[in-house]
Design a protein around this motif. Structure first.
Motif, PDB file in Angstrom:
ATOM      1  N   GLY A  74       0.786  -1.218   0.000  1.00  0.00           N
ATOM      2  CA  GLY A  74       0.000   0.000   0.000  1.00  0.00           C
ATOM      3  C   GLY A  74       0.823   1.275   0.000  1.00  0.00           C
ATOM      4  O   GLY A  74       2.032   1.270   0.228  1.00  0.00           O
ATOM      5  N   LEU A  75       0.127   2.381  -0.237  1.00  0.00           N
ATOM      6  CA  LEU A  75       0.766   3.681  -0.371  1.00  0.00           C
ATOM      7  C   LEU A  75       1.451   4.143   0.909  1.00  0.00           C
ATOM      8  O   LEU A  75       2.559   4.674   0.880  1.00  0.00           O
ATOM      9  CB  LEU A  75      -0.284   4.707  -0.796  1.00  0.00           C
ATOM     10  CG  LEU A  75      -0.914   4.471  -2.177  1.00  0.00           C
ATOM     11  CD1 LEU A  75      -2.209   5.261  -2.315  1.00  0.00           C
ATOM     12  CD2 LEU A  75       0.058   4.864  -3.276  1.00  0.00           C
ATOM     13  N   ALA A  76       0.788   3.942   2.058  1.00  0.00           N
ATOM     14  CA  ALA A  76       1.373   4.397   3.328  1.00  0.00           C
ATOM     15  C   ALA A  76       2.640   3.616   3.650  1.00  0.00           C
ATOM     16  O   ALA A  76       3.634   4.182   4.120  1.00  0.00           O
ATOM     17  CB  ALA A  76       0.352   4.249   4.455  1.00  0.00           C
ATOM     18  N   ALA A  77       2.616   2.306   3.404  1.00  0.00           N
ATOM     19  CA  ALA A  77       3.801   1.483   3.670  1.00  0.00           C
ATOM     20  C   ALA A  77       4.955   1.889   2.768  1.00  0.00           C
ATOM     21  O   ALA A  77       6.115   1.964   3.203  1.00  0.00           O
ATOM     22  CB  ALA A  77       3.462   0.004   3.488  1.00  0.00           C
ATOM     23  N   ALA A  84       2.997  -6.846  -9.678  1.00  0.00           N
ATOM     24  CA  ALA A  84       1.856  -6.124 -10.226  1.00  0.00           C
ATOM     25  C   ALA A  84       0.914  -7.116 -10.884  1.00  0.00           C
ATOM     26  O   ALA A  84       1.300  -8.239 -11.215  1.00  0.00           O
ATOM     27  CB  ALA A  84       2.318  -5.078 -11.246  1.00  0.00           C
ATOM     28  N   GLY A  85      -0.323  -6.691 -11.072  1.00  0.00           N
ATOM     29  CA  GLY A  85      -1.292  -7.490 -11.793  1.00  0.00           C
ATOM     30  C   GLY A  85      -1.404  -7.016 -13.225  1.00  0.00           C
ATOM     31  O   GLY A  85      -1.248  -5.827 -13.519  1.00  0.00           O
ATOM     32  N   LYS A 145       7.100   1.018 -22.615  1.00  0.00           N
ATOM     33  CA  LYS A 145       5.887   1.531 -23.250  1.00  0.00           C
ATOM     34  C   LYS A 145       4.651   1.375 -22.362  1.00  0.00           C
ATOM     35  O   LYS A 145       3.658   2.062 -22.577  1.00  0.00           O
ATOM     36  CB  LYS A 145       5.659   0.809 -24.571  1.00  0.00           C
ATOM     37  CG  LYS A 145       6.759   1.023 -25.602  1.00  0.00           C
ATOM     38  CD  LYS A 145       6.458   0.265 -26.881  1.00  0.00           C
ATOM     39  CE  LYS A 145       7.558   0.484 -27.915  1.00  0.00           C
ATOM     40  NZ  LYS A 145       7.282  -0.261 -29.176  1.00  0.00           N
ATOM     41  N   LEU A 146       4.698   0.467 -21.396  1.00  0.00           N
ATOM     42  CA  LEU A 146       3.514   0.175 -20.599  1.00  0.00           C
ATOM     43  C   LEU A 146       3.354   1.159 -19.444  1.00  0.00           C
ATOM     44  O   LEU A 146       4.330   1.507 -18.779  1.00  0.00           O
ATOM     45  CB  LEU A 146       3.586  -1.255 -20.039  1.00  0.00           C
ATOM     46  CG  LEU A 146       3.746  -2.384 -21.053  1.00  0.00           C
ATOM     47  CD1 LEU A 146       3.678  -3.736 -20.345  1.00  0.00           C
ATOM     48  CD2 LEU A 146       2.687  -2.303 -22.134  1.00  0.00           C
ATOM     49  N   TRP A 147       2.105   1.579 -19.213  1.00  0.00           N
ATOM     50  CA  TRP A 147       1.801   2.436 -18.068  1.00  0.00           C
ATOM     51  C   TRP A 147       1.251   1.584 -16.933  1.00  0.00           C
ATOM     52  O   TRP A 147       0.609   0.552 -17.145  1.00  0.00           O
ATOM     53  CB  TRP A 147       0.792   3.507 -18.463  1.00  0.00           C
ATOM     54  CG  TRP A 147       1.454   4.697 -19.078  1.00  0.00           C
ATOM     55  CD1 TRP A 147       1.948   4.800 -20.345  1.00  0.00           C
ATOM     56  CD2 TRP A 147       1.715   5.951 -18.439  1.00  0.00           C
ATOM     57  NE1 TRP A 147       2.501   6.032 -20.550  1.00  0.00           N
ATOM     58  CE2 TRP A 147       2.373   6.768 -19.398  1.00  0.00           C
ATOM     59  CE3 TRP A 147       1.460   6.466 -17.177  1.00  0.00           C
ATOM     60  CZ2 TRP A 147       2.776   8.066 -19.115  1.00  0.00           C
ATOM     61  CZ3 TRP A 147       1.862   7.766 -16.893  1.00  0.00           C
ATOM     62  CH2 TRP A 147       2.513   8.552 -17.852  1.00  0.00           C
ATOM     63  N   LEU A 148       1.515   2.054 -15.722  1.00  0.00           N
ATOM     64  CA  LEU A 148       1.126   1.357 -14.498  1.00  0.00           C
ATOM     65  C   LEU A 148       0.112   2.187 -13.723  1.00  0.00           C
ATOM     66  O   LEU A 148       0.308   3.391 -13.557  1.00  0.00           O
ATOM     67  CB  LEU A 148       2.375   1.125 -13.639  1.00  0.00           C
ATOM     68  CG  LEU A 148       2.213   0.667 -12.195  1.00  0.00           C
ATOM     69  CD1 LEU A 148       1.779  -0.800 -12.158  1.00  0.00           C
ATOM     70  CD2 LEU A 148       3.519   0.854 -11.416  1.00  0.00           C
ATOM     71  N   ALA A 149      -0.960   1.564 -13.257  1.00  0.00           N
ATOM     72  CA  ALA A 149      -1.915   2.231 -12.367  1.00  0.00           C
ATOM     73  C   ALA A 149      -1.656   1.773 -10.939  1.00  0.00           C
ATOM     74  O   ALA A 149      -1.380   0.599 -10.701  1.00  0.00           O
ATOM     75  CB  ALA A 149      -3.348   1.891 -12.761  1.00  0.00           C
ATOM     76  N   THR A 150      -1.731   2.698  -9.997  1.00  0.00           N
ATOM     77  CA  THR A 150      -1.603   2.349  -8.579  1.00  0.00           C
ATOM     78  C   THR A 150      -2.976   2.453  -7.929  1.00  0.00           C
ATOM     79  O   THR A 150      -3.608   3.510  -7.956  1.00  0.00           O
ATOM     80  CB  THR A 150      -0.606   3.276  -7.869  1.00  0.00           C
ATOM     81  OG1 THR A 150       0.709   3.032  -8.384  1.00  0.00           O
ATOM     82  CG2 THR A 150      -0.596   3.001  -6.371  1.00  0.00           C
ATOM     83  N   GLU A 186       1.698   0.582  -4.815  1.00  0.00           N
ATOM     84  CA  GLU A 186       2.701   1.432  -4.162  1.00  0.00           C
ATOM     85  C   GLU A 186       3.356   2.500  -5.038  1.00  0.00           C
ATOM     86  O   GLU A 186       3.781   3.546  -4.540  1.00  0.00           O
ATOM     87  CB  GLU A 186       3.830   0.557  -3.578  1.00  0.00           C
ATOM     88  CG  GLU A 186       3.428  -0.350  -2.452  1.00  0.00           C
ATOM     89  CD  GLU A 186       2.861  -1.673  -2.927  1.00  0.00           C
ATOM     90  OE1 GLU A 186       2.099  -2.305  -2.172  1.00  0.00           O
ATOM     91  OE2 GLU A 186       3.172  -2.079  -4.069  1.00  0.00           O
ATOM     92  N   ALA A 187       3.508   2.243  -6.332  1.00  0.00           N
ATOM     93  CA  ALA A 187       4.416   3.055  -7.157  1.00  0.00           C
ATOM     94  C   ALA A 187       4.069   4.537  -7.181  1.00  0.00           C
ATOM     95  O   ALA A 187       4.961   5.387  -7.218  1.00  0.00           O
ATOM     96  CB  ALA A 187       4.469   2.509  -8.581  1.00  0.00           C
ATOM     97  N   ALA A 188       2.778   4.885  -7.168  1.00  0.00           N
ATOM     98  CA  ALA A 188       2.408   6.298  -7.244  1.00  0.00           C
ATOM     99  C   ALA A 188       2.925   7.085  -6.042  1.00  0.00           C
ATOM    100  O   ALA A 188       3.294   8.258  -6.176  1.00  0.00           O
ATOM    101  CB  ALA A 188       0.892   6.454  -7.363  1.00  0.00           C
TER     102      ALA A 188
END
Length: 216
Positions: free
Chosen positions: A40-43, A66-67, A101-106, A131-133
């Motif tokens: 997660g983002l906080a971690a 990632a999925g 080329k691939l974009w990632l969503a968090t 987490e990446a964002a």
């Protein structure tokens, strides 16, 4: 999770501080530090802060599982992302040179197949993590070069149990609780075995892709 980093930090000295695990590799010219603090983002923010406590950062790379959001992205593969989108806010963060080329969503939650398809349609992304964002935002605030390398642990159509119920508020995975849950449901064992195999392949692919990036 530490399993995401295992092939990458093999043989590196290891330490812990609270919920953060650290691995460090030092030479006369440079120092590499890896950290993880849970899902997660906080971690991820805690892990970044833990590294930053040791001094200025010259480069930051978000690595991990990632999925897949499209059927073309194979389980076990790893990808150097072109950028990251925060699914909560719509913010976009470009990765630096040598990006793919691939974009990632968090996403703030582990995404099931329905959510994966929604993210792919809404944001035109191919991967999703948790987490990446957070790392991209912190790097942008400090003008630090940012990269994201993600290994695919679950394909688009994976029929996974709801892992969200086993992730605590601190981002720690509640392993004992999940093991008990899984033991009482033998019909999900094949899914977990495949996911475990895919995750191990993905971790190895992450390490290989990162070494390629550094050579470039």
């Amino acid at each position: 999770m530490s399993g995401e980093l295992k092939p990458l930090v093999h043989g590196w000295p290891h330490s812990t501080r609270g919920t953060i695990q650290f691995w460090a590799q030092r030479t006369e010219e440079e120092e590499w530090i890896a950290a993880c603090a849970g899902a997660g983002l906080a971690a991820a923010t805690r892990a970044f802060a833990g590294i930053e406590d040791g001094g200025p950062i010259d480069l930051v790379i978000s690595v991990g599982w990632a999925g897949a959001l499209t059927p073309e992205v194979a389980a076990g593969s790893a990808h150097n992302c072109a950028g990251v989108i925060d699914a909560r806010t719509g913010e976009r963060f470009n990765c630096d040179a040598h990006a793919g080329k691939l974009w990632l969503a968090t996403s703030p939650r582990v995404a099931d197949e329905t959510e994966k398809r929604r993210l792919a349609t809404t944001y035109k992304t191919s991967l999703v993590d948790m987490e990446a964002a957070a790392i991209a935002r912190l790097a942008a605030m400090r003008s630090i070069p940012f990269y994201a390398i993600k290994g695919v642990s679950d394909p688009l159509d994976a029929k996974m149990p709801d892992f969200n119920r086993f992730i605590g508020h601190d981002g720690q995975f509640q392993t004992a609780k999940f093991v008990l849950f899984a033991l009482l449901r033998p019909w999900i064992w094949p899914v977990l075995v495949r996911m475990g195999e895919n995750s191990r392949k993905a971790s190895q692919s992450i390490a290989e892709r990162l070494h390629e990036l550094l050579r470039e």
